[in-house]
Design a protein around this motif. Structure first.
Motif, short mmCIF file in Angstrom:
data_model
loop_
_atom_site.label_atom_id
_atom_site.label_comp_id
_atom_site.label_asym_id
_atom_site.label_seq_id
_atom_site.Cartn_x
_atom_site.Cartn_y
_atom_site.Cartn_z
N VAL A 45 0.87 -1.18 0.00
CA VAL A 45 0.00 0.00 0.00
C VAL A 45 0.90 1.22 0.00
N LEU A 46 0.77 2.05 -1.01
CA LEU A 46 1.56 3.29 -1.10
C LEU A 46 0.61 4.47 -1.00
N TYR A 47 0.99 5.43 -0.17
CA TYR A 47 0.27 6.69 -0.05
C TYR A 47 1.14 7.73 -0.75
N LEU A 48 0.58 8.36 -1.79
CA LEU A 48 1.35 9.31 -2.60
C LEU A 48 0.98 10.74 -2.26
N GLU A 61 12.91 4.89 5.00
CA GLU A 61 12.91 5.10 3.55
C GLU A 61 11.81 4.28 2.91
N PRO A 62 11.01 4.89 2.04
CA PRO A 62 9.95 4.11 1.38
C PRO A 62 10.55 3.04 0.48
N PRO A 63 9.82 1.96 0.23
CA PRO A 63 10.34 0.90 -0.63
C PRO A 63 10.51 1.35 -2.08
N TYR A 64 9.75 2.36 -2.49
CA TYR A 64 9.85 2.93 -3.83
C TYR A 64 9.67 4.43 -3.73
N GLU A 112 -4.25 6.83 -1.87
CA GLU A 112 -3.86 5.47 -1.49
C GLU A 112 -3.92 4.55 -2.71
N PHE A 113 -2.84 3.82 -2.93
CA PHE A 113 -2.75 2.90 -4.06
C PHE A 113 -2.38 1.52 -3.54
N PHE A 114 -3.13 0.49 -3.95
CA PHE A 114 -2.86 -0.89 -3.56
C PHE A 114 -2.19 -1.61 -4.72
N PHE A 115 -1.10 -2.29 -4.41
CA PHE A 115 -0.37 -3.09 -5.39
C PHE A 115 -0.31 -4.53 -4.89
N GLU A 116 -0.16 -5.47 -5.81
CA GLU A 116 0.03 -6.85 -5.42
C GLU A 116 1.12 -7.47 -6.27
N ARG A 117 1.69 -8.51 -5.69
CA ARG A 117 2.68 -9.32 -6.41
C ARG A 117 2.42 -10.77 -6.00
N LEU A 118 2.40 -11.67 -6.96
CA LEU A 118 2.23 -13.10 -6.68
C LEU A 118 3.60 -13.75 -6.67
N VAL A 119 3.86 -14.54 -5.60
CA VAL A 119 5.17 -15.12 -5.38
C VAL A 119 5.04 -16.63 -5.21
N ASN A 120 5.91 -17.38 -5.89
CA ASN A 120 5.96 -18.84 -5.67
C ASN A 120 6.68 -19.12 -4.36
N VAL A 121 6.07 -19.98 -3.54
CA VAL A 121 6.68 -20.30 -2.25
C VAL A 121 7.06 -21.78 -2.13
N VAL A 171 4.66 9.11 0.37
CA VAL A 171 4.72 9.76 1.68
C VAL A 171 4.41 8.80 2.82
N GLY A 172 3.90 7.61 2.51
CA GLY A 172 3.60 6.59 3.51
C GLY A 172 3.41 5.26 2.82
N TRP A 173 3.57 4.17 3.58
CA TRP A 173 3.47 2.85 2.98
C TRP A 173 3.23 1.78 4.04
N ALA A 174 2.74 0.64 3.56
CA ALA A 174 2.57 -0.55 4.39
C ALA A 174 2.74 -1.76 3.48
N ARG A 175 3.30 -2.84 4.05
CA ARG A 175 3.50 -4.07 3.29
C ARG A 175 2.89 -5.24 4.05
N TYR A 176 2.32 -6.18 3.31
CA TYR A 176 1.73 -7.37 3.89
C TYR A 176 2.18 -8.56 3.05
N ASP A 177 2.74 -9.56 3.70
CA ASP A 177 3.36 -10.67 2.99
C ASP A 177 2.61 -11.97 3.25
N GLY A 178 1.86 -12.42 2.27
CA GLY A 178 1.11 -13.66 2.39
C GLY A 178 1.98 -14.91 2.32
N THR A 179 3.27 -14.75 2.05
CA THR A 179 4.16 -15.90 2.03
C THR A 179 4.55 -16.33 3.44
N GLY A 180 4.38 -15.45 4.41
CA GLY A 180 4.78 -15.74 5.78
C GLY A 180 6.25 -15.52 6.04
N ARG A 181 6.98 -15.03 5.05
CA ARG A 181 8.42 -14.80 5.21
C ARG A 181 8.72 -13.58 6.06
N THR A 182 7.83 -12.60 6.04
CA THR A 182 8.03 -11.39 6.84
C THR A 182 6.70 -11.01 7.48
#
Length: 94
Positions: A12-15, A45-48, A84-93, A25-36
């Motif tokens: 989630v990026l807040y621009l 520092e923002p991720p992007y 607020e902008f929501f992004f997703e990425r699909l990851v092989n686990v 200007v703000g961000w949050a990350r959620y990891d469905g892989t359980g790695r973090t």
């Protein structure tokens, strides 16, 4: 042979404005892989730098907040971060 297991990561990026190329200007990350977890790896520092930078890194934009004009007389009230902008990425686990 088993099929790969796919999990979703959400960013989630807040621009600073409604433009996808404006500054983060703000961000949050959620990891469905359980790695973090959302509280690990946090940084000042923002991720992007922009939303476009996240797109260039393979994140897919799935939602942008609607533009809602302020009520007259409330243009300078402090409230939630509205761009607020929501992004997703699909990851092989597997």
């Amino acid at each position: 042979m088993s099929a790969p297991v796919v999990r979703q990561q959400v960013l989630v990026l807040y621009l600073s404005t409604s433009a996808l190329d404006s500054e983060v200007v703000g961000w949050a990350r959620y990891d469905g892989t359980g790695r973090t977890s959302p509280t690990t790896g946090d940084s000042d520092e923002p991720p992007y730098r922009t939303g476009v930078a996240a797109l260039c890194d393979g994140w897919r934009l799935i939602q942008a907040s609607p533009l809602i004009p302020p009520y007259p007389g409330h243009e300078y009230d402090v409230s939630f971060l509205k761009h607020e902008f929501f992004f997703e990425r699909l990851v092989n686990v597997s």
